[in-house]
Design a protein around this motif. Structure first.
Motif, PDB file in Angstrom:
ATOM      1  N   GLN A 194       0.818  -1.216   0.000  1.00 23.50           N
ATOM      2  CA  GLN A 194       0.000   0.000   0.000  1.00 23.50           C
ATOM      3  C   GLN A 194       0.850   1.264   0.000  1.00 23.50           C
ATOM      4  O   GLN A 194       0.376   2.328  -0.401  1.00 23.50           O
ATOM      5  CB  GLN A 194      -1.012  -0.036   1.151  1.00 23.50           C
ATOM      6  CG  GLN A 194      -2.004  -1.182   0.907  1.00 23.50           C
ATOM      7  CD  GLN A 194      -3.334  -1.055   1.600  1.00 23.50           C
ATOM      8  OE1 GLN A 194      -3.428  -0.469   2.670  1.00 23.50           O
ATOM      9  NE2 GLN A 194      -4.367  -1.616   0.987  1.00 23.50           N
ATOM     10  N   ALA A 195       2.099   1.115   0.410  1.00 22.38           N
ATOM     11  CA  ALA A 195       3.001   2.267   0.327  1.00 22.38           C
ATOM     12  C   ALA A 195       3.213   2.677  -1.124  1.00 22.38           C
ATOM     13  O   ALA A 195       3.529   3.829  -1.420  1.00 22.38           O
ATOM     14  CB  ALA A 195       4.334   1.918   0.987  1.00 22.38           C
ATOM     15  N   LEU A 196       3.026   1.706  -2.048  1.00 23.05           N
ATOM     16  CA  LEU A 196       3.211   1.991  -3.476  1.00 23.05           C
ATOM     17  C   LEU A 196       1.953   2.559  -4.124  1.00 23.05           C
ATOM     18  O   LEU A 196       1.999   3.087  -5.231  1.00 23.05           O
ATOM     19  CB  LEU A 196       3.575   0.702  -4.238  1.00 23.05           C
ATOM     20  CG  LEU A 196       4.768  -0.100  -3.736  1.00 23.05           C
ATOM     21  CD1 LEU A 196       4.837  -1.446  -4.458  1.00 23.05           C
ATOM     22  CD2 LEU A 196       6.053   0.688  -3.965  1.00 23.05           C
ATOM     23  N   ALA A 197       0.813   2.401  -3.446  1.00 18.59           N
ATOM     24  CA  ALA A 197      -0.460   2.767  -4.078  1.00 18.59           C
ATOM     25  C   ALA A 197      -0.681   4.271  -4.009  1.00 18.59           C
ATOM     26  O   ALA A 197      -0.306   4.910  -3.041  1.00 18.59           O
ATOM     27  CB  ALA A 197      -1.600   2.036  -3.370  1.00 18.59           C
ATOM     28  N   PRO A 198      -1.294   4.835  -5.058  1.00 18.61           N
ATOM     29  CA  PRO A 198      -1.577   6.279  -5.045  1.00 18.61           C
ATOM     30  C   PRO A 198      -2.482   6.663  -3.863  1.00 18.61           C
ATOM     31  O   PRO A 198      -2.324   7.724  -3.289  1.00 18.61           O
ATOM     32  CB  PRO A 198      -2.298   6.519  -6.377  1.00 18.61           C
ATOM     33  CG  PRO A 198      -1.973   5.355  -7.234  1.00 18.61           C
ATOM     34  CD  PRO A 198      -1.708   4.202  -6.316  1.00 18.61           C
ATOM     35  N   ALA A 199      -3.434   5.798  -3.520  1.00 17.40           N
ATOM     36  CA  ALA A 199      -4.326   6.108  -2.410  1.00 17.40           C
ATOM     37  C   ALA A 199      -4.775   4.827  -1.725  1.00 17.40           C
ATOM     38  O   ALA A 199      -5.134   3.852  -2.382  1.00 17.40           O
ATOM     39  CB  ALA A 199      -5.546   6.879  -2.909  1.00 17.40           C
ATOM     40  N   ALA A 200      -4.736   4.832  -0.399  1.00 10.89           N
ATOM     41  CA  ALA A 200      -5.210   3.688   0.378  1.00 10.89           C
ATOM     42  C   ALA A 200      -5.755   4.220   1.693  1.00 10.89           C
ATOM     43  O   ALA A 200      -5.271   5.242   2.204  1.00 10.89           O
ATOM     44  CB  ALA A 200      -4.083   2.698   0.626  1.00 10.89           C
TER      45      ALA A 200
END
Lengths: 482, 95
Positions: free
Chosen positions: B77-83
């Motif tokens: 989730q650190a890679l996701a644009p939004a979480a």
């Protein structure tokens, strides 16, 4: 002129493996979002899928159970579409070479008639994740725990002619996959989901244009959705309109259906063989090894129940449909040595409790052994049926074993005929007027008048006298006075 | 077999690939070249040749049904644009 309904089903059945179809991530239901979605499930670059041997074995079990062909070479394909809960941009599925080809499922209808529904094929594929449309600042939330859960999609031929037949077919499939223990069968968790293809035609004419209602997750919703769609199509056609081939959504909560916004290109999935997965070879030795492990299926089990326990076809059908219910019933019957009473209690008191609390038999608060213990006490006349129901309720509330409850609540039925005779004598002595009326009454009216005396004796015994004995003794004593 | 400009535009839409106006012509030509090659391949007589699902002379190996993947949600989730709340957030997709 009448209309004929034609129905075909596609049934998404989640296989109860521990891990995903192509990754070693857990499939446990109800975990925190995205804690069971690994790099493969998320389609991270550089990852490769490897097929789960249990998913394959369970698919083969299903094929053998419905007497289908098992393809010697089975292959995976990519079905391409874009949706946020499908991280790869394609679903890995099967098209040209599914594991299971053909086969049939036998259904029985309410009027006792039987019908065979042909299966077109069943293929292995992966489930998608879940989209949550609660408002996250105008965005949707995605949980990918379900992404990659193994499914078999079971596709029937358009052999069903009514909602009743479709429901009977769906229930039979449920019974088969739970008996095989390849699917947990929990509808509320989405373990089985139905897509229904419906069309209508004048008898003898070619098939009409069909619509597909997707993602129905209960038998009742499926029945309602079909009935509504059939009525809608007939209305359209009788008004001179045309049926448009479309995908529809049914909302069980509001009992309404609507067409999905249809895009011209939505059905162009551009399938092609998945280059990440090699063909799966299934040899005859493997098939025979799996065949040897097949458990008893619902139909043969039903027949066995009729023969072994002398149950009616109906009772045997209800008790054998589901493996867990069958196991429970057989344990009770063996322990208490009375199949008829065991069947009555499992289908009566136990089923009612499970229904009212919407629970499965696996989580029943009364074990098969406890119920058998209670039935033994009915058989040896320790408790009446009425008392037994009270003991059952107490067991359900967790008060313990039947004998302990009978003792603690003083529920022992008085079957000592001397004690009952004494109570009867006392009641007769104290009911001069009623006895006189009884004597004067027409013989035909007397059975009705007996109720008063029975009631008095039961009251005197605080409800603990064996009612059958009370009746017998009262009749004898009153007749002596005539 | 050959395909036209409209088909290329539709495929671009399905694959969510932007094919710019200046590229449509050249893309259509390239894909038609590929299809010409396919036509040549299809001219070969394959009667009696077993269909091939994969060019490798191998079959799929299977994994045991054992959990091997730990929870790496935080890293992903650190890679996701939004979480948020453990969910990946995406533009609203409900119909």
């Amino acid at each position: 002129m009448t209309w004929e309904t034609v129905i075909g089903l596609e049934v998404h059945t989640q296989l109860n493996t521990r891990t995903k179809i192509f990754s070693g991530a857990s499939t446990d239901f109800g975990a925190q979002p995205n804690t069971q979605a690994c790099a493969i499930d998320l389609a991270m670059p550089g990852t490769l899928p490897v097929l789960n041997e249990e998913a394959l074995r369970k698919a083969v079990m299903f094929g053998l159970a419905i007497e289908a062909e098992i393809n010697e070479i089975s292959a995976f394909e990519r079905k391409n579409y874009f949706y946020p809960d499908l991280p790869k941009g394609y679903q890995t599925t099967q098209l040209e070479k599914p594991v299971v080809v053909g086969g049939h499922v036998e259904i029985t209808l309410a009027d006792g008639s039987a019908k065979s529904i042909r299966i077109h094929h069943a293929h292995l594929e992966e489930d998608a994740g879940k989209s949550l449309h609660d408002d996250f600042h105008g965005m949707s939330g995605i949980d990918l725990n379900r992404a990659g859960t193994p499914l078999i999609e079971i596709v029937s031929e358009p052999d069903m002619r009514s909602a009743e037949e479709a429901v009977a077919f769906a229930k039979k499939l449920h019974a088969i996959v739970t008996s095989l223990d390849i699917c947990d069968g929990i509808m509320a968790h989405g373990s089985m989901r139905f897509d229904v293809n419906v069309s209508v035609r004048r008898p003898g004419e070619p098939l009409g244009t069909r619509t597909e209602t997707k993602n129905l997750n209960s038998f009742r919703f499926m029945e309602r959705a079909i009935e509504k769609e059939v009525a809608r199509q007939i209305d359209v056609l009788e008004d001179g309109g045309e049926i448009i081939q479309e995908t529809r959504l049914y909302d069980g909560d509001t009992d309404t259906a609507r067409a999905m916004r249809s895009k011209e290109e939505a059905n162009d999935y551009r399938y092609f063989p998945c280059p990440d997965l090699l063909p799966v070879e299934i040899d005859q030795a493997y098939i025979e090894a799996v065949r040897a492990t097949l458990p008893e299926l619902p139909d043969p089990r039903c027949q066995r129940f009729v023969e072994q326990y002398q149950l009616s076809e109906y009772d045997a059908g209800v008790l054998s449909e589901n493996a867990a219910t069958a196991r429970y019933f057989e344990t009770v019957a063996a322990e208490c040595n009375d199949a008829k009473l065991a069947a009555n209690w499992v289908m009566g008191e136990l089923a009612a409790k499970l229904n009212s609390e919407e629970r499965d038999i696996e989580t029943a608060s009364v074990t098969a052994r406890q119920l058998a213990g209670l039935i033994k006490r009915i058989k040896d006349n320790t408790v009446s049926n009425k008392m037994a129901r009270e003991v059952f309720d107490a067991m359900w509330q967790g008060e313990g074993e039947p004998d302990g409850i009978i003792e603690a609540r003083g529920l022992k039925q008085v079957s000592d005929s001397g004690a009952i005779e004494a109570m009867v004598d006392e009641v007769i002595a104290n009911s001069e007027k009623q006895v006189e009326n009884y004597r004067q009454a027409d013989a035909k009216k007397r059975p009705k008048m007996l109720g008063y005396f029975v009631g008095q004796v039961m009251k005197a015994s605080k409800g603990q006298a064996n009612p059958q004995q009370v009746n017998e003794i009262l009749l004898r004593k009153l007749d002596e006075l005539l | 077999m050959s395909i036209d400009r409209a088909t290329i535009e539709k495929l671009g839409e399905l694959a969510k690939i932007l094919i710019s106006e200046s590229n449509v012509e050249v893309t259509t030509r390239s894909i038609n070249d590929v299809l010409t090659l396919v036509d040549q391949l299809q001219a070969v007589d394959t009667a009696g040749v077993r269909p091939l699902a994969n060019p490798l002379d191998a079959t799929q190996r299977l994994r045991s049904d054992v959990v091997t993947e730990p929870d790496c949600r935080d890293q992903f989730q650190a890679l996701a644009p939004a979480a948020e709340n453990g969910l990946y957030l995406v533009p609203k997709v409900i119909e």
